[in-house]
Design a protein around this motif. Structure first.
Motif, PDB file in Angstrom:
ATOM      1  N   THR A 276      48.859 123.170  17.974  1.00 16.42           N
ATOM      2  CA  THR A 276      47.459 123.243  18.371  1.00 16.42           C
ATOM      3  C   THR A 276      46.571 123.357  17.124  1.00 16.42           C
ATOM      4  N   LEU A 277      45.315 123.052  17.305  1.00 19.66           N
ATOM      5  CA  LEU A 277      44.357 123.256  16.214  1.00 19.66           C
ATOM      6  C   LEU A 277      44.271 124.732  15.860  1.00 19.66           C
ATOM      7  N   ASP A 278      44.365 125.600  16.856  1.00 16.39           N
ATOM      8  CA  ASP A 278      44.360 127.041  16.590  1.00 16.39           C
ATOM      9  C   ASP A 278      45.489 127.425  15.644  1.00 16.39           C
ATOM     10  N   TYR A 279      46.671 126.882  15.888  1.00 14.84           N
ATOM     11  CA  TYR A 279      47.795 127.178  14.999  1.00 14.84           C
ATOM     12  C   TYR A 279      47.511 126.652  13.596  1.00 14.84           C
TER      13      TYR A 279
ATOM     14  N   LEU B  52      37.591 117.362  10.540  1.00 21.12           N
ATOM     15  CA  LEU B  52      38.063 117.663  11.888  1.00 21.12           C
ATOM     16  C   LEU B  52      38.946 116.552  12.434  1.00 21.12           C
ATOM     17  N   TRP B  53      38.549 115.293  12.237  1.00 19.48           N
ATOM     18  CA  TRP B  53      39.346 114.176  12.773  1.00 19.48           C
ATOM     19  C   TRP B  53      40.756 114.185  12.186  1.00 19.48           C
ATOM     20  N   ALA B  54      40.883 114.549  10.906  1.00 21.16           N
ATOM     21  CA  ALA B  54      42.196 114.586  10.257  1.00 21.16           C
ATOM     22  C   ALA B  54      43.008 115.772  10.776  1.00 21.16           C
ATOM     23  N   ALA B  55      42.355 116.909  10.990  1.00 19.57           N
ATOM     24  CA  ALA B  55      43.038 118.082  11.526  1.00 19.57           C
ATOM     25  C   ALA B  55      43.573 117.787  12.925  1.00 19.57           C
ATOM     26  N   ILE B  56      42.797 117.107  13.734  1.00 25.08           N
ATOM     27  CA  ILE B  56      43.231 116.742  15.089  1.00 25.08           C
ATOM     28  C   ILE B  56      44.432 115.816  15.019  1.00 25.08           C
ATOM     29  N   LYS B  57      44.360 114.819  14.151  1.00 28.22           N
ATOM     30  CA  LYS B  57      45.461 113.871  14.016  1.00 28.22           C
ATOM     31  C   LYS B  57      46.739 114.568  13.531  1.00 28.22           C
ATOM     32  N   LEU B  58      46.595 115.481  12.585  1.00 25.92           N
ATOM     33  CA  LEU B  58      47.757 116.213  12.088  1.00 25.92           C
ATOM     34  C   LEU B  58      48.336 117.136  13.158  1.00 25.92           C
ATOM     35  N   ALA B  59      47.474 117.815  13.902  1.00 29.55           N
ATOM     36  CA  ALA B  59      47.953 118.694  14.972  1.00 29.55           C
ATOM     37  C   ALA B  59      48.734 117.887  16.001  1.00 29.55           C
ATOM     38  N   ASP B  60      48.225 116.717  16.364  1.00 27.41           N
ATOM     39  CA  ASP B  60      48.937 115.855  17.311  1.00 27.41           C
ATOM     40  C   ASP B  60      50.266 115.385  16.730  1.00 27.41           C
ATOM     41  N   TYR B  61      50.245 114.982  15.478  1.00 28.89           N
ATOM     42  CA  TYR B  61      51.459 114.478  14.823  1.00 28.89           C
ATOM     43  C   TYR B  61      52.551 115.551  14.746  1.00 28.89           C
ATOM     44  N   TYR B  62      52.147 116.762  14.386  1.00 29.06           N
ATOM     45  CA  TYR B  62      53.117 117.842  14.242  1.00 29.06           C
ATOM     46  C   TYR B  62      53.419 118.564  15.560  1.00 29.06           C
ATOM     47  N   GLY B  63      52.659 118.265  16.607  1.00 26.00           N
ATOM     48  CA  GLY B  63      52.892 118.893  17.900  1.00 26.00           C
ATOM     49  C   GLY B  63      52.477 120.349  17.940  1.00 26.00           C
TER      50      GLY B  63
ATOM     51  N   GLY C  79      45.281 128.855  11.717  1.00 26.49           N
ATOM     52  CA  GLY C  79      45.721 130.244  11.583  1.00 26.49           C
ATOM     53  C   GLY C  79      45.182 131.196  12.631  1.00 26.49           C
ATOM     54  N   ARG C  80      44.764 130.664  13.772  1.00 30.94           N
ATOM     55  CA  ARG C  80      44.241 131.531  14.831  1.00 30.94           C
ATOM     56  C   ARG C  80      45.301 131.986  15.797  1.00 30.94           C
ATOM     57  N   GLU C  81      46.512 131.486  15.670  1.00 27.45           N
ATOM     58  CA  GLU C  81      47.594 131.941  16.551  1.00 27.45           C
ATOM     59  C   GLU C  81      48.877 132.056  15.798  1.00 27.45           C
TER      60      GLU C  81
END
Length: 65
Positions: free
Chosen positions: A57-60, A44-55, A63-65
């Motif tokens: 959401t975690l949902d995206y 989860l911590w890596a997913a959050i960091k990647l979502a922030d880096y790529y701009g 694959g939830r959006e």
């Protein structure tokens, strides 16, 4: 399995190497490669960091959006 495909696609869209992203996440490249291939579950911590880096959401990312 959307997360692995999306993580790879986002990395490629930014013209980054697996080594670049592994460095961002402070891990060995081989560990990151396993996440991208779906051989290991992305923490989860890596997913959050990647979502922030790529701009995105975690949902995206998952694959939830």
């Amino acid at each position: 399995m959307f997360i692995y495909r999306r993580v790879r696609d986002l990395r490629e869209d930014k013209d980054k190497t697996q080594k670049d992203i592994a460095g961002l996440l402070n891990m060995q490249t081989t560990v990151y490669q396993r996440y991208e291939r779906g051989e290991r579950e992305l923490p989860l911590w890596a997913a959050i960091k990647l979502a922030d880096y790529y701009g995105v959401t975690l949902d995206y990312l998952v694959g939830r959006e």
